[in-house]
Scaffold this active site. Structure first.
Site, PDB file in Angstrom:
ATOM      1  N   LYS A 143       0.854  -1.201   0.000  1.00 26.84           N
ATOM      2  CA  LYS A 143       0.000   0.000   0.000  1.00 26.84           C
ATOM      3  C   LYS A 143       0.880   1.237   0.000  1.00 26.84           C
ATOM      4  CE  LYS A 143      -4.232  -1.700   0.525  1.00 26.84           C
ATOM      5  NZ  LYS A 143      -5.303  -1.386  -0.417  1.00 26.84           N
ATOM      6  N   ASP A 172      -0.074  -0.436  -4.633  1.00 26.09           N
ATOM      7  CA  ASP A 172      -1.477  -0.002  -4.696  1.00 26.09           C
ATOM      8  C   ASP A 172      -1.608   1.370  -4.059  1.00 26.09           C
ATOM      9  OD1 ASP A 172      -4.174   0.316  -4.846  1.00 26.09           O
ATOM     10  OD2 ASP A 172      -4.696  -1.541  -3.792  1.00 26.09           O
ATOM     11  N   GLU A 198      -1.277  -0.092  -9.012  1.00 24.97           N
ATOM     12  CA  GLU A 198      -2.741  -0.179  -8.984  1.00 24.97           C
ATOM     13  C   GLU A 198      -3.347   1.181  -8.652  1.00 24.97           C
ATOM     14  OE1 GLU A 198      -3.804  -3.861  -7.050  1.00 24.97           O
ATOM     15  OE2 GLU A 198      -5.599  -2.937  -6.226  1.00 24.97           O
ATOM     16  N   ASP A 233      -8.610  -0.667 -10.230  1.00 21.11           N
ATOM     17  CA  ASP A 233      -9.356  -1.389  -9.189  1.00 21.11           C
ATOM     18  C   ASP A 233     -10.631  -0.605  -8.852  1.00 21.11           C
ATOM     19  OD1 ASP A 233     -10.292  -2.754  -7.014  1.00 21.11           O
ATOM     20  OD2 ASP A 233      -8.556  -2.457  -5.735  1.00 21.11           O
ATOM     21  N   LYS A 257     -13.036  -7.880  -8.650  1.00 25.25           N
ATOM     22  CA  LYS A 257     -13.583  -8.314  -7.366  1.00 25.25           C
ATOM     23  C   LYS A 257     -14.918  -8.973  -7.673  1.00 25.25           C
ATOM     24  CE  LYS A 257     -11.604  -4.964  -4.116  1.00 25.25           C
ATOM     25  NZ  LYS A 257     -10.504  -4.327  -4.828  1.00 25.25           N
TER      26      LYS A 257
HETATM   27 MG    MG Z   1      -6.683  -1.874  -4.857  1.00 24.98          MG
END
Ligand code: MG
Length: 347
Positions: A143, A172, A198, A233, A257
């Site tokens: 992250k 991300d 991402e 995403d 997802k």
């Molecule tokens: Mg993500």
């Protein structure tokens, strides 16, 4: 075919609060649904919305379920509005399970896939990477966009030095960067083993359609101008958005997802149609939804077969609803999840 329909609501506190752009997320709320056919065969599904990703709310899903009544058929289920992607996912998964006479695994191109270990933001990523590596992980996601860019970029090299040889790191940003910050990062990533970056930038619906269009153009520009792949995403959290980015010829990766997108078979057909470069990922659902999401991932015959984005366990205080963390998953692992037991646990 008529099904008897029942559903149960759950609220499961997370083991650790999940950091979101809207503040800490403390507990997962959702529904388990159960369908049973005339022969007494049952199938289960999960509604696990994330409304700030643009999905329906839990109340909207419940209202749509109530509209189906106690007994329902395939036509009524198919008729549920596209905007209720989480509910469509749950019911389609349950229907599919009822019809799966032997309950066995799908004919699969991917027998076993690595799972990307999720590393925390900031310096804590270093120790977490050491532990994940020792646990056998070969794929990692960090992250970023949390600390100042310069500090994170120094950490990036420390982190890369700790990863096993040949491992690629996913970054991300969860949409945290401006276009300029994203460019600086992508300059930095160009010569490094970064699998993809991402969602560098993102505009929520509340920012307005013009801001969203501008951000989409920034994303396409960055994808064109830099060698490191970009992944979408937040931008592809709903069926319509996924379809529209595929139709636009997005040249990068798509984070899928399944729990947010609708009927797994339709998602699979869409991804196949466009030969999508997909990463399958958790929406922080329970093992019931995860089972259906992973069945989809194992059925996808995409060329890249990237590591799964399900490295989020352990997730809940109540471990019965979790899947144990593992550096690899196989379709047999997925088939061992017993959704009926979790349904009973909510009684
Ligand atoms: Mg993500």
């Amino acid at each position: 075919m008529t099904y008897r329909l029942a559903w149960r609501r759950y609220r499961l506190p997370f083991l650790r609060a999940v950091r979101t752009a809207h503040g800490p997320w403390l507990a997962r709320e959702g529904l388990l649904v159960r369908l049973e056919d005339d022969a007494g065969r049952a199938g289960f599904g999960e509604v696990a919305p994330i409304p700030w990703f643009g999905t329906e709310t839990l109340a909207e899903a419940e209202a749509a379920l109530a509209g189906l009544g106690d007994a329902t058929g395939a036509t009524a289920i198919d008729g549920i509005d596209e905007s209720c992607g989480c509910l469509r996912f749950a019911l389609a998964a349950a229907v599919e399970e009822v019809g799966r006479a032997d309950g066995g695994p799908p004919a699969s191109a991917n027998a076993r896939l690595p799972v990307a270990a999720l590393l925390p933001a900031g310096k804590a990523a270093l120790a977490a990477a050491d532990k994940a590596r020792a646990d056998g992980y070969v794929a990692f996601k960090w992250k970023v966009g949390v600390l100042a860019g310069a500090d994170e970029q120094v950490l990036l090299d420390d982190l890369l030095a700790r990863l096993p040889k040949g491992a690629a790191l996913r970054l991300d940003a969860n949409g945290a960067w401006t276009a300029r910050q994203a460019s600086r990062w992508l300059d930095r990533c160009a010569e490094r083993p970064i699998e993809f970056v991402e969602q560098p930038c993102f505009a929520e619906a509340s920012a307005g359609a013009a801001a969203q269009r501008r951000t989409d153009d920034v994303l396409l520009g960055l994808a064109r101008d830099y060698p490191t792949k970009l992944a979408l995403d937040e931008s592809v959290a709903g069926w319509r958005a996924l379809q529209s980015w595929l139709a636009r010829g997005w040249p990068g990766v798509l984070v899928v997802k399944p729990a947010l997108l609708g009927a797994p078979a339709s998602v699979l057909a869409l991804l196949d149609q466009y030969h999508a470069d997909a990463v399958f990922s958790s929406a922080l659902e329970t093992a019931v939804g995860r089972r259906a999401a992973l069945r989809l991932a194992f059925s996808f015959k995409g060329a890249a077969a990237r590591a799964l984005g399900f490295g989020v366990a352990p997730l809940f205080e109540d471990t019965r609803f979790d899947c144990p963390p593992a550096p690899y998953l196989s379709i047999e692992d997925v088939s061992q999840i017993d959704p009926g037991a979790l349904w009973n646990a909510l009684n």
